[in-house]
Design a protein around this motif. Structure first.
Motif, PDB file in Angstrom:
ATOM      1  N   GLU A 365      98.326 -37.600  51.788  1.00  0.00           N
ATOM      2  CA  GLU A 365      97.181 -38.023  52.611  1.00  0.00           C
ATOM      3  C   GLU A 365      97.364 -37.686  54.091  1.00  0.00           C
ATOM      4  OE1 GLU A 365      99.940 -41.563  51.936  1.00  0.00           O
ATOM      5  OE2 GLU A 365      99.072 -39.919  50.755  1.00  0.00           O
ATOM      6  N   GLY A 366      98.603 -37.436  54.509  1.00  0.00           N
ATOM      7  CA  GLY A 366      98.867 -37.067  55.897  1.00  0.00           C
ATOM      8  C   GLY A 366      99.133 -38.278  56.771  1.00  0.00           C
ATOM      9  N   ASN A 367      99.866 -38.053  57.857  1.00  0.00           N
ATOM     10  CA  ASN A 367     100.126 -39.147  58.810  1.00  0.00           C
ATOM     11  C   ASN A 367      99.314 -39.019  60.091  1.00  0.00           C
ATOM     12  OD1 ASN A 367     101.449 -37.111  60.240  1.00  0.00           O
ATOM     13  ND2 ASN A 367     103.517 -37.831  59.730  1.00  0.00           N
ATOM     14  N   TRP A 368      98.484 -37.938  60.178  1.00  0.00           N
ATOM     15  CA  TRP A 368      97.647 -37.752  61.371  1.00  0.00           C
ATOM     16  C   TRP A 368      96.455 -36.883  61.008  1.00  0.00           C
ATOM     17  CZ3 TRP A 368      96.638 -33.287  64.538  1.00  0.00           C
ATOM     18  CH2 TRP A 368      95.977 -33.572  65.743  1.00  0.00           C
ATOM     19  N   GLU A 369      95.272 -37.457  61.053  1.00  0.00           N
ATOM     20  CA  GLU A 369      94.017 -36.727  60.831  1.00  0.00           C
ATOM     21  C   GLU A 369      94.081 -35.846  59.580  1.00  0.00           C
ATOM     22  OE1 GLU A 369      92.704 -34.763  64.367  1.00  0.00           O
ATOM     23  OE2 GLU A 369      92.626 -36.614  65.542  1.00  0.00           O
ATOM     24  N   HIS A 370      94.545 -36.440  58.475  1.00  0.00           N
ATOM     25  CA  HIS A 370      94.600 -35.795  57.152  1.00  0.00           C
ATOM     26  C   HIS A 370      95.577 -34.621  57.099  1.00  0.00           C
ATOM     27  CE1 HIS A 370      91.192 -38.338  56.338  1.00  0.00           C
ATOM     28  NE2 HIS A 370      90.489 -37.747  57.278  1.00  0.00           N
ATOM     29  N   SER A 371      96.399 -34.480  58.130  1.00  0.00           N
ATOM     30  CA  SER A 371      97.488 -33.501  58.129  1.00  0.00           C
ATOM     31  C   SER A 371      98.774 -34.237  58.476  1.00  0.00           C
ATOM     32  CB  SER A 371      97.224 -32.380  59.138  1.00  0.00           C
ATOM     33  OG  SER A 371      96.151 -31.562  58.727  1.00  0.00           O
ATOM     34  N   ASN A 372      99.861 -33.505  58.578  1.00  0.00           N
ATOM     35  CA  ASN A 372     101.157 -34.123  58.853  1.00  0.00           C
ATOM     36  C   ASN A 372     101.798 -33.527  60.099  1.00  0.00           C
ATOM     37  OD1 ASN A 372     101.927 -35.890  56.339  1.00  0.00           O
ATOM     38  ND2 ASN A 372     101.031 -34.001  55.505  1.00  0.00           N
ATOM     39  N   ILE A 373     102.216 -34.410  60.988  1.00  0.00           N
ATOM     40  CA  ILE A 373     103.089 -34.042  62.097  1.00  0.00           C
ATOM     41  C   ILE A 373     104.501 -34.412  61.667  1.00  0.00           C
ATOM     42  CG2 ILE A 373     103.670 -34.446  64.510  1.00  0.00           C
ATOM     43  CD1 ILE A 373     100.751 -35.353  64.936  1.00  0.00           C
ATOM     44  N   LEU A 374     105.393 -33.472  61.689  1.00  0.00           N
ATOM     45  CA  LEU A 374     106.761 -33.762  61.265  1.00  0.00           C
ATOM     46  C   LEU A 374     107.407 -34.754  62.229  1.00  0.00           C
ATOM     47  CD1 LEU A 374     108.125 -30.235  60.259  1.00  0.00           C
ATOM     48  CD2 LEU A 374     106.852 -31.878  58.874  1.00  0.00           C
ATOM     49  N   ARG A 375     107.987 -35.811  61.650  1.00  0.00           N
ATOM     50  CA  ARG A 375     108.741 -36.774  62.447  1.00  0.00           C
ATOM     51  C   ARG A 375     109.810 -37.419  61.571  1.00  0.00           C
ATOM     52  NH1 ARG A 375     105.684 -42.554  63.332  1.00  0.00           N
ATOM     53  NH2 ARG A 375     104.763 -42.794  61.263  1.00  0.00           N
ATOM     54  N   ILE A 376     110.784 -38.025  62.205  1.00  0.00           N
ATOM     55  CA  ILE A 376     111.914 -38.640  61.510  1.00  0.00           C
ATOM     56  C   ILE A 376     111.852 -40.147  61.729  1.00  0.00           C
ATOM     57  CG2 ILE A 376     114.430 -38.789  61.412  1.00  0.00           C
ATOM     58  CD1 ILE A 376     114.438 -35.894  62.573  1.00  0.00           C
ATOM     59  N   LEU A 377     111.832 -40.900  60.651  1.00  0.00           N
ATOM     60  CA  LEU A 377     111.783 -42.351  60.758  1.00  0.00           C
ATOM     61  C   LEU A 377     113.157 -43.000  60.620  1.00  0.00           C
ATOM     62  CD1 LEU A 377     108.484 -43.074  58.779  1.00  0.00           C
ATOM     63  CD2 LEU A 377     108.841 -43.137  61.253  1.00  0.00           C
ATOM     64  N   ARG A 378     114.105 -42.282  60.004  1.00  0.00           N
ATOM     65  CA  ARG A 378     115.467 -42.781  59.864  1.00  0.00           C
ATOM     66  C   ARG A 378     116.435 -41.695  60.315  1.00  0.00           C
ATOM     67  NH1 ARG A 378     116.319 -48.012  58.759  1.00  0.00           N
ATOM     68  NH2 ARG A 378     117.831 -47.747  57.073  1.00  0.00           N
ATOM     69  N   PRO A 379     117.418 -42.025  61.142  1.00  0.00           N
ATOM     70  CA  PRO A 379     118.408 -41.015  61.533  1.00  0.00           C
ATOM     71  C   PRO A 379     119.059 -40.380  60.315  1.00  0.00           C
ATOM     72  CG  PRO A 379     118.654 -43.001  62.852  1.00  0.00           C
ATOM     73  CD  PRO A 379     117.664 -43.327  61.785  1.00  0.00           C
ATOM     74  N   LEU A 380     119.508 -39.154  60.492  1.00  0.00           N
ATOM     75  CA  LEU A 380     120.017 -38.376  59.363  1.00  0.00           C
ATOM     76  C   LEU A 380     121.150 -39.094  58.635  1.00  0.00           C
ATOM     77  CD1 LEU A 380     120.402 -34.599  59.153  1.00  0.00           C
ATOM     78  CD2 LEU A 380     122.386 -35.988  58.575  1.00  0.00           C
ATOM     79  N   SER A 381     122.077 -39.689  59.364  1.00  0.00           N
ATOM     80  CA  SER A 381     123.218 -40.349  58.719  1.00  0.00           C
ATOM     81  C   SER A 381     122.765 -41.510  57.850  1.00  0.00           C
ATOM     82  CB  SER A 381     124.210 -40.828  59.777  1.00  0.00           C
ATOM     83  OG  SER A 381     123.582 -41.709  60.686  1.00  0.00           O
ATOM     84  N   GLU A 382     121.804 -42.307  58.350  1.00  0.00           N
ATOM     85  CA  GLU A 382     121.296 -43.435  57.560  1.00  0.00           C
ATOM     86  C   GLU A 382     120.526 -42.943  56.339  1.00  0.00           C
ATOM     87  OE1 GLU A 382     119.033 -46.233  59.805  1.00  0.00           O
ATOM     88  OE2 GLU A 382     120.464 -46.291  61.470  1.00  0.00           O
TER      89      GLU A 382
END
Length: 693
Positions: A365-382
């Motif tokens: 469904e997308g995170n912005w206007e039915h598209s996706n902006i790449l973002r990180i919600l958890r740091p890579l190690s976690e």
């Protein structure tokens, strides 16, 4: 297509975008200004910049419309200004519009009397009445009616506005201050007040200051990093780190190609206005280098490396200069170049898509206007631990996926590049490169900085006048240099001298400082005007003290004067800077987020400047090692031999060892031959000073 107006011979990409509008645009200059006087017509000045989204919207809706253009051409002399070419004009007329309308922004549309005085204005106006805004045509007709039928009122309002702008010049309202060396007014208590007032604005959940929209505010972060360095206040470090981390993990950072957009429209740094400006990336690189030196966190270095790679790939001119910006729009749609559909990623990455999409918050469904902006919600190690993944292998897999997506993205229609080269912005990037070169011992960054400076000096320094120009394109430097251009280039000379030990950079810095003192000095105050004294096409000379998207030229010049005064033992330079800084203290305490770069200069004085010199055959190795430590309050000079031209390089013991000297007011302690021992001594003295206060 319209045959073209008076902008067709300009070099600014923004002005050229409007060269074929049916509006009879003129550039700012004698032709248009004389025409307004001869015909006794009001002037419409419309100011914007190439990467400005709403500037493009108003152009499509109004300036490309023949009926609207006919109205504008019949009633006004129409002038288009690129705010990045003429920030001096933008400063004056922006303040006028803020007084008139209560807000500002771009496009900035301001109406002037024939003698250049503003009397009415606003920002974006829609083609029809909407958003509680009058239509552009209604505004044009109403302003014309006002000018024709109430001319006396118009002239009176213009005079009142101009008087208000003149009287509100900060140099006229700052208190006079005297600096008593025996009883310094630069106290740690005030530094603590500044820190606490910044911390009160921090969003500790998502980083940054205040609520949406969020700007990077690197100067405030710089101050918090310095405050932690000097006092070990953990909350200051926490605020700085969470702000930088959330930006790096957010959509404001280009997760594929590196580099930062100008600001975020939301609290979470997800959706930026997608334009990428050279100056934002320069300032963020500088701040991230400092954060890396303080914390050792590897992802700060990675973000610096990726951002410099972006700058080299997309903004570097073949001669060594850096272009100004990338547009937010492509194919008329904001952000289209950067966003992704889930199915696109699935097709490109195949079986690797699921874990990639989970990590980068990509959904159907997308995170912005039915598209996706790449973002990180958890740091890579976690994230790796939660999903039972080997951290190193997962990192390599992500890098491979990013390369595949970046290759596909590179085939899309690209945002336009504003390919003019701005001296002040290049100087900021030069400082960032010099800092990164020293911190990471990176020879490529070293060479990039040196080549960039060589280009800047050859292209912007006018040998005949001995002064700087502001912009460069197509082999031509244009417009007299502003205070920012001088201040930031002097700063880059200082950092390059520390990096290379080449004293010729200091000679250039001294020369440019003399020009600033001669041409920009405020005789009745302690600071500097934004424009030189020979520039005669503005209605008022502004004294800009605010650290906003860019550091103010005044705050940088205060730092420059303090540094160079120690290098040359020029007490008059030091006194001028200290008085100017002292005048700012109450503003720093009350409004630290508006004066963050001043605050950094202030805290350096609170904890005193360390005069460091490295002398001996092995000076380059010790110098390079020193640059990998965070010492914000330092003056550093290095040389193989003593040099009587510079106090810090003279009257030192010369023997077979290469020695590091630590001095305060030219009074030196016993030297060290080992950088680790030297830094331990420096840290102990800082800690002791903090305890005593």
């Amino acid at each position: 297509m319209h045959k073209g107006n008076h902008l067709i011979t300009e070099t600014s990409p923004y002005l050229l975008q409007h060269a074929y509008n049916p509006v009879e645009w003129y550039p700012w200059g004698d032709e248009a200004l004389n025409k307004a006087k001869q015909e006794d017509k009001p002037i419409l000045v419309s100011i914007g910049y190439s990467a400005c989204h709403w500037c493009h919207v108003m152009e499509r809706e109004s300036f490309e419309d023949n009926d609207t253009a006919t109205l504008m051409n019949s009633l006004f002399v129409n002038i288009k200004i690129d705010r990045e070419e003429r920030p001096d004009l933008d400063h004056v007329y922006m303040e006028a519009v803020q007084l008139i309308a209560g807000n500002g922004g771009w496009p900035l549309n301001v109406f002037l009397t024939p003698d250049k005085k503003p009397f009415y204005g606003g920002t974006y106006f829609p083609p029809v009445t909407a958003f509680n805004r009058s239509s552009w045509k209604d505004v044009l007709n109403n302003v014309n009616d006002l000018f024709k039928n109430k001319r006396n009122e118009v002239e009176a309002q213009a005079d009142d506005l101009l008087n208000h702008i003149q009287k509100s010049n900060p140099g006229a309202i700052l208190p006079q201050s005297n600096v008593d060396e025996e009883n310094s007014i630069f106290s740690e208590l005030d530094a603590e007040v500044i820190c606490n007032n910044l911390l009160n604005q921090v969003d500790f959940a998502w980083g940054g200051f205040g609520s949406a929209p969020k700007f990077p505010q690197t100067f405030s972060i710089n101050y918090l990093l310095r405050y932690y360095h000097f006092t070990k206040n953990s909350k200051a470090l926490q605020a700085a780190v969470v702000s930088l981390d959330k930006m790096i993990y957010g959509g404001i950072y280009d997760q594929l190609g590196g580099g930062f957009a100008r600001y975020s429209t939301d609290r979470e740094w997800l959706a930026p206005h997608f334009e990428k400006m050279l100056y934002d990336n320069a300032l963020l690189i500088s701040t991230l280098v400092d954060a890396f030196l303080i914390t050792g966190h590897r992802h700060y270095k990675l973000a610096v490396d990726e951002t410099i790679e972006f700058v080299k790939r997309e903004l570097l001119n073949v001669d060594g200069g850096f272009y100004a910006a990338l547009d937010a729009d492509s194919e008329g749609i904001e952000g289209k170049f950067y966003v992704w559909k889930y199915d696109e990623i699935k097709e490109i990455l195949g079986e690797e898509a699921d874990i990639f999409c989970t990590y980068y918050d990509v959904s159907v469904e997308g995170n912005w206007e039915h598209s996706n902006i790449l973002r990180i919600l958890r740091p890579l190690s976690e994230f790796a631990a939660e999903h039972s993944l080997d951290e190193y292998q997962f990192e390599q897999k992500l890098a491979s996926c990013k390369r595949k997506l970046l290759a596909v993205r590179s085939t899309r229609v690209r945002p336009a590049t504003d390919d003019k080269i701005i001296l002040s912005w290049n100087a900021l990037m030069n400082v960032a490169l010099a800092k990164a070169a020293g911190a990471f011992a990176n020879n490529d960054y070293n060479d990039l900085a040196i080549n960039n400076f060589r280009f800047l000096w050859q292209s912007f320094y006018d040998q005949s006048s001995g002064q700087l120009k502001h912009t460069f394109k197509n082999g031509e430097a244009k417009h007299p240099g502003f205070l920012d251009d001088y201040a930031f280039l002097i700063q880059s000379c200082i950092y390059l001298q520390e990096l290379t030990s080449d004293q010729s950079y200091l000679e250039k810095a001294f020369h440019l400082t003399d020009i600033v003192l001669e041409n920009f000095n405020i005789e009745e105050g302690s600071g500097f005007y934004y424009t030189g004294k020979t520039q005669d096409d503005i209605v008022v000379r502004k004294n800009d003290i605010y650290d906003s998207a860019l550091p103010s030229g005044n705050s940088v010049m205060a730092q420059n004067l303090l540094y160079l005064s120690l290098v040359l033992n020029k007490s008059e330079w030091k006194n001028k800077a200290l008085i100017n800084l002292a005048q700012m203290i109450n503003l720093l305490k009350k409004y630290p987020s508006s004066f963050g770069n001043w605050a950094c200069a202030f805290i350096n004085q609170v904890f005193e400047v360390n005069e460091i010199s490295v002398i001996g055959l092995n000076y380059t190795a010790l110098r390079n090692e020193l640059l990998q430590y965070f010492v914000p309050n330092k003056v550093l000079q290095s040389s193989e031999e003593l040099n009587d031209s510079f106090p810090l390089l003279s009257h030192k013991a010369a023997n077979d060892k290469t020695l590091i000297y630590l001095c305060k007011n030219y009074s030196c302690q016993s030297p060290e031959a080992n950088v680790g021992n030297f830094m331990k001594k420096l840290d102990e003295q800082t800690a002791l000073r903090t305890e005593l206060q």
